[in-house]
Design a protein around this motif. Structure first.
Motif, PDB file in Angstrom:
ATOM      1  N   GLU A   1     -19.291 -42.154 -30.626  1.00 25.46           N
ATOM      2  CA  GLU A   1     -20.212 -43.301 -30.567  1.00 25.46           C
ATOM      3  C   GLU A   1     -19.476 -44.642 -30.561  1.00 25.46           C
ATOM      4  N   MET A   2     -18.148 -44.593 -30.539  1.00 23.42           N
ATOM      5  CA  MET A   2     -17.396 -45.862 -30.589  1.00 23.42           C
ATOM      6  C   MET A   2     -17.378 -46.545 -29.231  1.00 23.42           C
ATOM      7  N   ASN A   3     -17.328 -47.876 -29.236  1.00 19.14           N
ATOM      8  CA  ASN A   3     -17.119 -48.571 -27.967  1.00 19.14           C
ATOM      9  C   ASN A   3     -15.636 -48.439 -27.589  1.00 19.14           C
ATOM     10  N   GLU A   4     -15.291 -48.873 -26.376  1.00 19.37           N
ATOM     11  CA  GLU A   4     -13.927 -48.657 -25.855  1.00 19.37           C
ATOM     12  C   GLU A   4     -12.858 -49.252 -26.760  1.00 19.37           C
ATOM     13  N   GLY A   5     -13.102 -50.463 -27.233  1.00 22.04           N
ATOM     14  CA  GLY A   5     -12.118 -51.160 -28.065  1.00 22.04           C
ATOM     15  C   GLY A   5     -11.861 -50.419 -29.366  1.00 22.04           C
ATOM     16  N   ASN A   6     -12.932 -50.012 -30.017  1.00 24.52           N
ATOM     17  CA  ASN A   6     -12.775 -49.292 -31.286  1.00 24.52           C
ATOM     18  C   ASN A   6     -12.118 -47.933 -31.068  1.00 24.52           C
TER      19      ASN A   6
ATOM     20  N   ALA B   1      -9.987 -47.205 -28.718  1.00 20.72           N
ATOM     21  CA  ALA B   1      -8.564 -47.446 -28.433  1.00 20.72           C
ATOM     22  C   ALA B   1      -7.801 -47.678 -29.748  1.00 20.72           C
ATOM     23  N   GLN B   2      -8.382 -48.464 -30.618  1.00 18.17           N
ATOM     24  CA  GLN B   2      -7.750 -48.731 -31.915  1.00 18.17           C
ATOM     25  C   GLN B   2      -7.639 -47.438 -32.730  1.00 18.17           C
ATOM     26  N   PHE B   3      -8.706 -46.651 -32.685  1.00 14.19           N
ATOM     27  CA  PHE B   3      -8.723 -45.384 -33.414  1.00 14.19           C
ATOM     28  C   PHE B   3      -7.609 -44.461 -32.906  1.00 14.19           C
ATOM     29  N   ARG B   4      -7.444 -44.423 -31.581  1.00 15.19           N
ATOM     30  CA  ARG B   4      -6.381 -43.578 -31.003  1.00 15.19           C
ATOM     31  C   ARG B   4      -5.006 -44.028 -31.483  1.00 15.19           C
ATOM     32  N   LEU B   5      -4.793 -45.342 -31.489  1.00 17.73           N
ATOM     33  CA  LEU B   5      -3.497 -45.861 -31.934  1.00 17.73           C
ATOM     34  C   LEU B   5      -3.162 -45.428 -33.358  1.00 17.73           C
ATOM     35  N   GLU B   6      -4.185 -45.438 -34.203  1.00 14.95           N
ATOM     36  CA  GLU B   6      -3.943 -45.173 -35.626  1.00 14.95           C
ATOM     37  C   GLU B   6      -3.941 -43.685 -35.978  1.00 14.95           C
ATOM     38  N   HIS B   7      -4.625 -42.872 -35.173  1.00 15.71           N
ATOM     39  CA  HIS B   7      -4.815 -41.480 -35.600  1.00 15.71           C
ATOM     40  C   HIS B   7      -4.220 -40.419 -34.688  1.00 15.71           C
ATOM     41  N   TYR B   8      -3.952 -40.781 -33.428  1.00 12.87           N
ATOM     42  CA  TYR B   8      -3.551 -39.759 -32.463  1.00 12.87           C
ATOM     43  C   TYR B   8      -2.157 -40.007 -31.881  1.00 12.87           C
TER      44      TYR B   8
ATOM     45  N   THR C   1     -11.472 -31.865 -20.121  1.00 11.69           N
ATOM     46  CA  THR C   1     -12.662 -32.682 -20.413  1.00 11.69           C
ATOM     47  C   THR C   1     -12.908 -32.697 -21.921  1.00 11.69           C
ATOM     48  N   LEU C   2     -12.769 -31.548 -22.539  1.00 14.37           N
ATOM     49  CA  LEU C   2     -12.980 -31.466 -23.989  1.00 14.37           C
ATOM     50  C   LEU C   2     -11.964 -32.327 -24.741  1.00 14.37           C
ATOM     51  N   LEU C   3     -10.712 -32.303 -24.290  1.00 16.42           N
ATOM     52  CA  LEU C   3      -9.681 -33.121 -24.944  1.00 16.42           C
ATOM     53  C   LEU C   3      -9.984 -34.623 -24.757  1.00 16.42           C
ATOM     54  N   ASN C   4     -10.442 -34.984 -23.558  1.00 18.01           N
ATOM     55  CA  ASN C   4     -10.811 -36.393 -23.311  1.00 18.01           C
ATOM     56  C   ASN C   4     -11.971 -36.831 -24.192  1.00 18.01           C
ATOM     57  N   LEU C   5     -12.887 -35.920 -24.449  1.00 18.46           N
ATOM     58  CA  LEU C   5     -14.004 -36.247 -25.342  1.00 18.46           C
ATOM     59  C   LEU C   5     -13.494 -36.422 -26.776  1.00 18.46           C
ATOM     60  N   MET C   6     -12.564 -35.547 -27.193  1.00 15.99           N
ATOM     61  CA  MET C   6     -12.031 -35.640 -28.561  1.00 15.99           C
ATOM     62  C   MET C   6     -11.232 -36.918 -28.749  1.00 15.99           C
ATOM     63  N   SER C   7     -10.624 -37.420 -27.666  1.00 11.39           N
ATOM     64  CA  SER C   7      -9.820 -38.634 -27.799  1.00 11.39           C
ATOM     65  C   SER C   7     -10.658 -39.895 -27.589  1.00 11.39           C
ATOM     66  N   GLY C   8     -11.924 -39.737 -27.197  1.00 11.38           N
ATOM     67  CA  GLY C   8     -12.808 -40.889 -27.052  1.00 11.38           C
ATOM     68  C   GLY C   8     -12.696 -41.571 -25.697  1.00 11.38           C
ATOM     69  N   TYR C   9     -11.918 -41.008 -24.759  1.00 15.98           N
ATOM     70  CA  TYR C   9     -11.826 -41.597 -23.418  1.00 15.98           C
ATOM     71  C   TYR C   9     -13.139 -41.382 -22.656  1.00 15.98           C
ATOM     72  N   THR C  10     -13.781 -40.253 -22.942  1.00 16.99           N
ATOM     73  CA  THR C  10     -15.046 -39.917 -22.291  1.00 16.99           C
ATOM     74  C   THR C  10     -16.098 -39.756 -23.373  1.00 16.99           C
ATOM     75  N   LYS C  11     -17.308 -40.232 -23.099  1.00 21.43           N
ATOM     76  CA  LYS C  11     -18.406 -40.048 -24.064  1.00 21.43           C
ATOM     77  C   LYS C  11     -19.202 -38.816 -23.657  1.00 21.43           C
ATOM     78  N   PRO C  12     -19.556 -37.964 -24.618  1.00 25.00           N
ATOM     79  CA  PRO C  12     -20.322 -36.768 -24.240  1.00 25.00           C
ATOM     80  C   PRO C  12     -21.732 -37.139 -23.798  1.00 25.00           C
ATOM     81  N   THR C  13     -22.289 -36.352 -22.900  1.00 25.86           N
ATOM     82  CA  THR C  13     -23.673 -36.564 -22.484  1.00 25.86           C
ATOM     83  C   THR C  13     -24.604 -36.353 -23.677  1.00 25.86           C
ATOM     84  N   SER C  14     -24.291 -35.345 -24.500  1.00 31.16           N
ATOM     85  CA  SER C  14     -25.042 -35.173 -25.744  1.00 31.16           C
ATOM     86  C   SER C  14     -24.149 -34.504 -26.789  1.00 31.16           C
ATOM     87  N   GLY C  15     -24.562 -34.605 -28.039  1.00 33.28           N
ATOM     88  CA  GLY C  15     -23.779 -34.037 -29.138  1.00 33.28           C
ATOM     89  C   GLY C  15     -22.880 -35.083 -29.769  1.00 33.28           C
ATOM     90  N   SER C  16     -22.147 -34.671 -30.816  1.00 38.30           N
ATOM     91  CA  SER C  16     -21.312 -35.654 -31.515  1.00 38.30           C
ATOM     92  C   SER C  16     -19.926 -35.095 -31.839  1.00 38.30           C
TER      93      SER C  16
END
Ligand SMILES: Nc1ncnc2c1ncn2[C@@H]1O[C@H](COP(=O)(O)OP(=O)(O)OP(=O)(O)O)[C@@H](O)[C@H]1O
Length: 238
Positions: free
Chosen positions: A75-80, A82-89, A50-65
């Protein structure tokens, strides 16, 4: 590089009208430095994936950043995201996740094809990567014609070919025997040193944790230990 601040997460489960909240992570705080190898360990169900999914942006945390390279992925929407993952991960999984209908060469080539790199440059880069990973002679093999260790090396070559700054790995050695595990860990250490790649690795395995610069232990969704190894980030490791 990565800052996880005050992250809590729960899942909503059950039928409509009878939903209940399942708390999974509680007030998680940690940072990952550039070029660090961080191991995340903990019992099954402790919240690692779950923590890894939060770090990759697949899941949004209930609270925190969660901030990755100065961008709030939480705080990114799905599209952003996905783009972020392509470029950084780059991602490595226990189950390899290779495309069965493509050869080893084509699997490693795929990110370059998607990036529309020209054929000649692409072929050269893939060939170099296969050689570095000791799998050049298997380039024309399909995943089903490779051993588990060879498949994982293909998967890691594919994850790394665009030289992403961060690799997120979920039990990368979980399906490997001892010898293949050692080879993979050596490759991770080399690339960490040579390219400055940052690694976050979920593992049950003490061998994996032994190459990490730091190990975080989760228990019931809480960090119960965050322990640095006395090993210099960026230095060559034995
Ligand atoms: N999509 C989901 N919906 C509801 N509950 C979930 C969901 N994903 C995970 N959980 C629950 O969250 C808890 C943590 O799961 P998670 O997969 O993060 O643990 P883990 O430490 O990675 O476990 P393992 O080592 O077995 O992979 C578990 O109790 C699991 O049942």
């Amino acid at each position: 590089m990565i800052h996880v601040e005050g992250v809590s997460h729960y899942f909503q489960v059950g039928k409509r009208g009878k939903e209940r909240k399942v708390p999974v992570l509680h007030d998680i705080n940690f940072s990952v430095a550039k070029q660090e190898i961080l191991a995340i360990v903990g019992r099954s169900g402790s919240g690692k994936s779950t923590l890894l999914n939060l770090m990759s942006g697949y899941t949004k945390p209930t609270s925190g950043s969660i901030e990755v390279m100065n961008k709030k992925i939480s705080e990114m929407n799905e599209g952003n995201a996905a783009q972020f993952r392509l470029e950084h991960y780059g991602f490595i999984f226990q189950s390899f996740q290779l495309i069965a209908g493509m050869t080893a060469f084509e699997n490693v080539e795929l990110p370059l094809t998607l990036k529309k790199m020209n054929t000649q440059a692409r072929r050269k880069q893939v060939q170099e990567m296969l050689e570095r990973f000791g799998i050049a002679e298997f380039g024309s093999h399909y995943p089903g014609e490779l051993s588990g260790g060879q498949q994982q090396r293909v998967a890691v070559a594919r994850a790394l070919i665009l030289q992403p700054p961060i690799i997120l790995a979920d039990e990368p050695t979980g399906s490997l025997d001892n010898e293949n595990e050692k080879q993979l860990l050596t490759i991770i250490q080399q690339l960490n040193h040579e390219w400055g790649t940052t690694f976050v690795i979920i593992t049950h395995d003490e061998e994996v944790a032994s190459i990490a610069h730091r190990t975080i232990t989760l228990n019931d969704g809480r960090i119960i230990a965050n322990v640095p190894a006395h090993r210099e980030i960026g230095g060559l490791q034995s």
